[in-house]
Write an enzyme that holds these catalytic residues in place. Sequence first.
Site, PDB file in Angstrom:
ATOM      1  CD  GLU A  86      -6.722   5.215   2.929  1.00 28.89           C
ATOM      2  OE1 GLU A  86      -5.809   4.924   3.719  1.00 28.89           O
ATOM      3  OE2 GLU A  86      -6.515   5.406   1.709  1.00 28.89           O
TER       4      GLU A  86
ATOM      5  CG  ASP B 218      -2.240   0.734   0.958  1.00 27.53           C
ATOM      6  OD1 ASP B 218      -2.242   1.686   0.146  1.00 27.53           O
ATOM      7  OD2 ASP B 218      -3.256   0.380   1.564  1.00 27.53           O
TER       8      ASP B 218
END
Length: 671
Positions: free
Chosen positions: A557, A349
Amino acid sequence: MGVVVVGGSGSGSCRMVTAAALLVLQLCGCLAPAAMAAAAGAGGGGEQHGGGGAKYRDPRQPLNTRIEDLLRRMTLAEKIGQMSQIERENATADAMKKYFIDHGDTTELASASAGSVLRGVSGVPPAKAPAGAWVQMVNDIQRGALSTRLGIPMMFGIDAVHGHGYVYKATVFPHNVGLGCTRDPELAKKIGAAVALEVRATGIPYVFAPCVAVCRDPRWGRCYESFSEDPKLVQQMTSIVSGFQGEIPANGRRGAPFVAGQRNVAACAKHYVGDGGTTNGINENNTVATFHELLSLHMPPYLNAVIQGVSSVMVSYSSWNGVKMHANRFLVTDFLKNKLKFRGFVISDWQGLDGITTPKHADYLLSIKLGILAGIDMVMIPFAYTEFIDDLTMLVQNGTIPMSRIDDAVRRILRVKFTLGLFENPYADGSLAGELGKQEHHDLAREAVRKSLVLLKNGKPGDKPLLPLPKNAGGILVAGSHADDLGRQCGGWTIEWQGLTGNNLTAGATILDGIKLAVDAGTDVVYVENPDAVFLQQNKARFEYAVVVVGEPPYAETAGDNRNLTIPAPGPAVIQNVCGSIKCVVVLVAGRPLVVEPYLGAMDALVAAWLPGTEGQGVSDVLFGDYGFTGKLSRTWFRSVDQLPMNVGDKHYDPLFPFGFGLETQPSKGY
């Protein structure tokens, strides 16, 4: 200026060559391709790309032959370049002069360094840029990549979690939490195919989607990216992978990366594994679970994705029982690669290696060592890519990381690039320009909105159902912050990472737009975002009913982590004021269930619209009876956050609305 070029697996030599001299010799034609390759330190003495009958250039050769032929020609520097994915904004010349021959062009330098480029948080291209600007950007970078010694095309990647959301006028589909409520894998597959076409219209061949997380706690800020709390439902909805990449032929090999052609994209299943099971739903936190629990709850969607030939898998920021996933060799290599036989590449990521240590980036050399040895093949290093290249080079040279691990990573990356057809078709297909925001895609998104809506209440006890609403009412009051706000109904990952509010971000129809288009010409539609008691007292006789649209602001997020899950103000006050004066249906626009029980008695009807995207008319289609309600909850609707986490099948299961709940109505076009 000098460039250090390190030999690949076929050579242990390390030579210093003068970049300027090589460039002059190349430009004047005084250096033969083979000699130049030798001077550059080619791992297998390979020739200049396009010459010498290189097998990797020949599409008639078997895939593995092409991969091995190219791999043996590559230097260590070129291999590490393939493992690097950098941010478009940071693809500058200055940082690259240390490593690569200066062609005098920023784009060429950037692409020479990296096997992949992503568009993350940068503003390149700028807001409202047309598809052609994206195509030009990608093609310019690709042109630089193809000008390098071996001419290995770069692979541009972008987030497309609910449509090609970063691009102006793209079709924005409902987020996954809504798609899960459709329980329609074929619809998901169609959406994947439509998104692939819109992404390809901008010259991009690779998407960081789908998210196949199994969200077990709605307090998690990424819960709307999850199809469901139920792994079986998430498994079914992984059909979107075949939409993105195309269907593997009946005689094709299951489990190997597959992309059908230039109208499809390489997909990425994320975030491996257990990201939806963290304690208290805290983003990037620790998932406490036995191996059996991990396998039964969080692993099943990855098995389905691998079977469908998913090209890549992205590792999660989270940990499993205290071990960072980016450093978990057992789960990344032993299980995903060896047990599940995944043959695509594993990607980190955003700055994922940095987070292996606490604080982040505290010991980057250690982070690189742990991450690469765990089995990560491509590293998303948007900013610190020179440090990554230096450190990984040193770790290979001193024997800490074996060349076999580097070769495994590069094989996997090249396999996907060959499968994508990048070597034969590296540039954008101009004939696809009209696919961006195509009407058929808007129609498909509108269908998805209709099927995703979940009717939770329809009528007070003893009263007739309120829905479907009559179109021929004399007057309708529309209220709430989300009724006329395209950004709020699209949510995060739209134009910007955290999303935006307002109606100027992209093209689409708000829910208010849909209501106005749905009702009869003689119906008076009045919109007041936050009507006060005085207004309602003076005007309630004008309105036959009200539509109140409230919900969450956009987020993504960690910014979306929420401990209380209440409807943000002034939503509750609008509900109480309006529904206390006029018959009302409340439409909740949110990425997850919220606390609604305190207001439920005041409502005549309640609809969960999730984050529907650009097609607000899909909501009005069902409110006014052109289509019936069919959606079923993909998530348990709790009463209080004190019950969380609470999921279907739990021993103490006492929801407000259970998993799978959803009232139905029949179409009623006679209104």
